[in-house]
Design an enzyme around this catalytic site. Structure first.
Site, PDB file in Angstrom:
ATOM      1  N   THR A  18       0.819  -1.222   0.000  1.00 52.27           N
ATOM      2  CA  THR A  18       0.000   0.000   0.000  1.00 52.27           C
ATOM      3  C   THR A  18       0.847   1.265   0.000  1.00 52.27           C
ATOM      4  O   THR A  18       0.489   2.264  -0.618  1.00 52.27           O
ATOM      5  CB  THR A  18      -0.916  -0.005   1.250  1.00 52.27           C
ATOM      6  OG1 THR A  18      -1.791  -1.119   1.142  1.00 52.27           O
ATOM      7  CG2 THR A  18      -1.742   1.260   1.365  1.00 52.27           C
ATOM      8  N   SER A  40       0.162 -10.058  -0.959  1.00 48.73           N
ATOM      9  CA  SER A  40      -0.563 -11.333  -1.021  1.00 48.73           C
ATOM     10  C   SER A  40       0.058 -12.239  -2.079  1.00 48.73           C
ATOM     11  O   SER A  40      -0.202 -13.445  -2.101  1.00 48.73           O
ATOM     12  CB  SER A  40      -2.039 -11.097  -1.330  1.00 48.73           C
ATOM     13  OG  SER A  40      -2.592 -10.335  -0.289  1.00 48.73           O
ATOM     14  N   ASP A  94      -0.014  -7.061   4.512  1.00 49.74           N
ATOM     15  CA  ASP A  94      -0.796  -8.311   4.611  1.00 49.74           C
ATOM     16  C   ASP A  94       0.055  -9.526   4.977  1.00 49.74           C
ATOM     17  O   ASP A  94      -0.337 -10.332   5.812  1.00 49.74           O
ATOM     18  CB  ASP A  94      -1.533  -8.598   3.293  1.00 49.74           C
ATOM     19  CG  ASP A  94      -2.706  -7.649   3.067  1.00 49.74           C
ATOM     20  OD1 ASP A  94      -3.070  -6.915   4.015  1.00 49.74           O
ATOM     21  OD2 ASP A  94      -3.255  -7.636   1.947  1.00 49.74           O
TER      22      ASP A  94
HETATM   23  N1  ASP Z   1      -2.735  -5.489   0.214  1.00 48.19           N
HETATM   24  C1  ASP Z   1      -1.630  -4.686   0.691  1.00 48.19           C
HETATM   25  C2  ASP Z   1      -0.369  -5.538   0.685  1.00 48.19           C
HETATM   26  O1  ASP Z   1      -0.162  -6.296   1.579  1.00 48.19           O
HETATM   27  C3  ASP Z   1      -1.925  -4.161   2.061  1.00 48.19           C
HETATM   28  C4  ASP Z   1      -0.858  -3.273   2.662  1.00 48.19           C
HETATM   29  O2  ASP Z   1       0.175  -2.986   2.099  1.00 48.19           O
HETATM   30  O3  ASP Z   1      -1.056  -2.802   3.788  1.00 48.19           O
HETATM   31  O4  ASP Z   1       0.405  -5.451  -0.250  1.00 48.19           O
END
Ligand code: ASP
Length: 339
Positions: free
Chosen positions: A12, A58, A89
């Site tokens: 993110t 992910s 994540d």
């Molecule tokens: N979906 C994002 C990831 O893990 C969530 C984040 O960065 O907080 O890449």
């Protein structure tokens, strides 16, 4: 001048909204740099290695953990510390995996990211990034103060292999329920030195051979033989049993028999609790006595993330099974407390 290598994997922190559908997608490091002009005011020499392509975490995998560990290893002598920008994540899995891959680590490897992208006005990314860099640069008597793989998020520094992603909403995304914080950031950076690993005497060793052939059996009242046998009779090399409370399971005969059969086929079976805080204590209740007798290993206070990555690591060492079992119940990188 202190030298730090920033490794940008995605997450993110560097995401932007897709102009077509508004969904968050990873973007390049340039826009992180443009959003944090403070980086050029830090008194460190910073280099950046950016993943190509950048990822939502992910999509992390043991192969990519290996690439990350190799990057740290091959740049180890050239830098004082490392900051890995990573999605939250699966950050706790990556941090745990790296802690096992990098034996005798004597320099900080700090993972961080953010809950809001760096381009958003209320973002938590800037503080996380700037303080992670400060921690990676901190030394005492010429030695790194935190020679560990750790996670810095929302003013708290955690041991990587003790941390879990806990909150989707709040900036406090991580917790470390079974281990003290390594440091807290307020007006000053306050390090809790008693909880930080000692600088190793030996030189860094890299071990990247992971065996990910693991099954997970999470118990619930009413679990059926089909659900249990799907794991215990499968071709996995190890089973993580996620149990109730201090390591307890149903004592139904069919259930215990299925575990005995798995163990007889040399599947390393580790009992960790579904509770986040506290430790498995096999034999405390009648509902865990047989587990202990049949040779199920205690995961003590391991997190799920540390259990998965430790099993992959230990099985990847290619040791005789009895030695692998012993390593599972022993602290290798400060990931568990057995007493
Ligand atoms: N979906 C994002 C990831 O893990 C969530 C984040 O960065 O907080 O890449």
């Amino acid at each position: 001048m202190t030298k730090i290598l920033i490794i940008y994997t995605g997450g993110t922190i560097g995401m932007v909204n897709d102009p077509d559908n508004g969904m968050l997608i990873p973007f390049d490091f340039e826009q992180i740099k443009n959003n944090v002009p403070e980086l050029s005011r830090l008194n460190y020499h910073l280099d950046v290695h950016s993943f190509e392509p950048v990822l939502d975490s992910s999509n992390m995998s043991p192969e990519i953990w290996k690439t990350l560990a190799e990057l740290v290893y091959s740049n180890y002598d050239a830098y004082d510390g490392f900051v890995i920008l990573h999605g939250s994540d699966t950050m706790a899995f990556t941090a745990s995996a790296l802690s096992f891959m990098l034996e005798n680590l004597g320099k900080p490897v700090v993972l961080t990211g953010s809950q809001l992208p760096i381009g958003q006005i209320r973002t938590d990314a800037k503080e996380n990034l700037i303080t992670a860099l400060e921690i990676a640069a901190t030394k005492e008597d010429g030695k790194a103060l935190v020679p560990e793989v750790c996670i810095y998020f929302d003013a708290q520094l955690f041991r990587g292999n003790r941390s879990i992603k806990y909150n989707i909403e709040k900036f406090e995304a991580f917790r470390s329920p079974n281990y003290s914080l390594l440091a807290e950031a307020g007006v000053h950076l306050q390090f809790h030195k008693n909880y930080i690993l000692d600088t190793p005497e030996e030189s860094l060793k890299l071990r990247t051979n992971f065996n990910s052939n693991i099954g997970v059996l999470k118990l619930y009242p009413g679990i059926t033989p089909q659900a249990v046998l799907a794991i215990t009779e499968s071709k996995v090399d190890a089973i993580i049993l996620e149990t109730f409370g201090s390591g307890n399971t149903t004592t139904a005969e069919w259930f215990l028999d299925s575990l005995k059969e798995a163990i007889a086929k040399d599947k390393i079976t580790v009992d960790i609790s579904q509770c986040k805080k506290g430790s498995v204590q096999l034999g405390r209740y009648e509902t865990s006595r047989e587990l202990q007798q049949m040779g199920i290993l205690s995961g003590y206070d391991l997190t799920f993330e540390a259990t998965v990555t430790k099993l992959m690591f230990v099985m990847g060492l290619g040791l005789p099974i009895e030695e692998s079992k012993k390593l599972m119940e022993k602290s290798l990188r400060g990931e568990l407390t057995s007493e």
